[in-house]
Design an enzyme around this catalytic site. Sequence first.
Site, PDB file in Angstrom:
ATOM      1  N   ASP A 197       0.573  -1.467  -0.099  1.00  0.00           N
ATOM      2  CA  ASP A 197      -0.259  -0.319   0.112  1.00  0.00           C
ATOM      3  C   ASP A 197       0.567   1.416  -0.227  1.00  0.00           C
ATOM      4  OD1 ASP A 197      -3.064   0.934   0.545  1.00  0.00           O
ATOM      5  OD2 ASP A 197      -2.166   1.914   2.469  1.00  0.00           O
ATOM      6  N   ASP A 202      -8.689  -6.832  -4.908  1.00  0.00           N
ATOM      7  CA  ASP A 202      -8.030  -5.713  -4.290  1.00  0.00           C
ATOM      8  C   ASP A 202      -9.497  -4.568  -4.764  1.00  0.00           C
ATOM      9  OD1 ASP A 202      -7.704  -3.319  -2.667  1.00  0.00           O
ATOM     10  OD2 ASP A 202      -5.381  -4.038  -3.417  1.00  0.00           O
ATOM     11  N   HIS A 213      -7.079  -6.194  -0.951  1.00  0.00           N
ATOM     12  CA  HIS A 213      -6.019  -5.787  -0.737  1.00  0.00           C
ATOM     13  C   HIS A 213      -4.676  -6.165   0.596  1.00  0.00           C
ATOM     14  CE1 HIS A 213      -4.242  -1.870  -1.005  1.00  0.00           C
ATOM     15  NE2 HIS A 213      -4.249  -1.535   0.176  1.00  0.00           N
TER      16      HIS A 213
END
Length: 295
Positions: A117, A243, A271
Site C-alpha cells: 500500500d 483489491d 488488498h
Amino acid sequence: MPIRATDGPGSDPPGRRSSTTNPDDPLLWYQDVKHDDLETSHFVLVHGGGFGAWCWYKTIALLEECSFKVTAIDLTGSGIHSSDANSITNLSQYVKPLTDFLEKLAEGEKVILVGHDFGGACIAYAMELFPLKISKAVFLAAAMLKNGQSTLDMFSQQAGSDDLMRQAQVFLYANGNDHPPTAIDLDKSLLKDLLFNQSPSKDVALASVSMRPIPFAPALEKLSLSDKKYGTVRRFYIETPEDNAISITHQQSMINADPPERVFRLKGADHSPFFSKPQALHKILIEISKLSLTA
C-alpha cells in the site's frame, strides 16, 4: 516488458508473458531453500497506511519457519510507535524508522524490502537513499510511483464519486478546520469491504482494533527518484486481483507506466494478502528471494 507469473490458472493479460514457474507448485513449496546461494536471507516488511508491523504476523511466522531473518517495521505514528500521526509533517519523518534501520546495516549487508500500500512509496524513498543496501524491492498491492509523483496523486487517478476508498476516508484536523487535514482515518464500518473483503473474520477483528490514522502530509509529498539510485534496485510487483482499495486495473496501470523486472499475481487476494492469501504470498516471496541476477 516484465515477466509475469500467476499463483493459479488463468490467462495472462494481453501483451504479457508468463513465467514457467508457478508459485503454487508443491515442489516449489516444499523445496529446501539453500540460503548460502541467496544474495540475502533478510526480509524487511513495510506496512501500508493505517497498518503496523502487526499485520505481517503470518508472513513473519512462515518466513522464519524457512530460516529467513525478518524485520517488520513500525513507521512513525503506526503500530506501537509512540508518535501521533497528526504530528507528522513530511515523508522523511514518517519513514525514519525504516531509514534508521537501513543506515545501521553492516557494510555489505543487503535486505529485500517488501512494501504494502502506502509502504510502496516508503520503500521507494528508501531505495533512493540506500540503493546499495537493498537487494530487491517488492511492491505488494502498493503505490509504485514515478519520479515527481505522490501517493495522493496515485489514489486520485482512480478515485470516482462511487470510489469505496473515498467513501471510507475521514479527514482529521488536529490544527483546526481552517487548516489542511493532518491525518486520514478510515470508517471502521467500511474496513472489511475496502481492505479485507477476502480475509478471515479474526484478522478483520484484529485490524479493526489495531489500525491507526494515516498521516496526511507524507501522502502529499512528491517523490524524487533517480535512475542512478532508485533505478538500480531490482523491482517486483505482486498484484491483488480482488483489491477494492487499489484496483487491479490501477495496479496494472502503475506497472505499465514503469515496468518492474517481474510481476506476480495472487489469485483471490484482496488488498491485504498477508491475511487473505498468506501461504501463496509466502511462496512468491521465497521465489523472489531465489531469483538470481541471471534469472
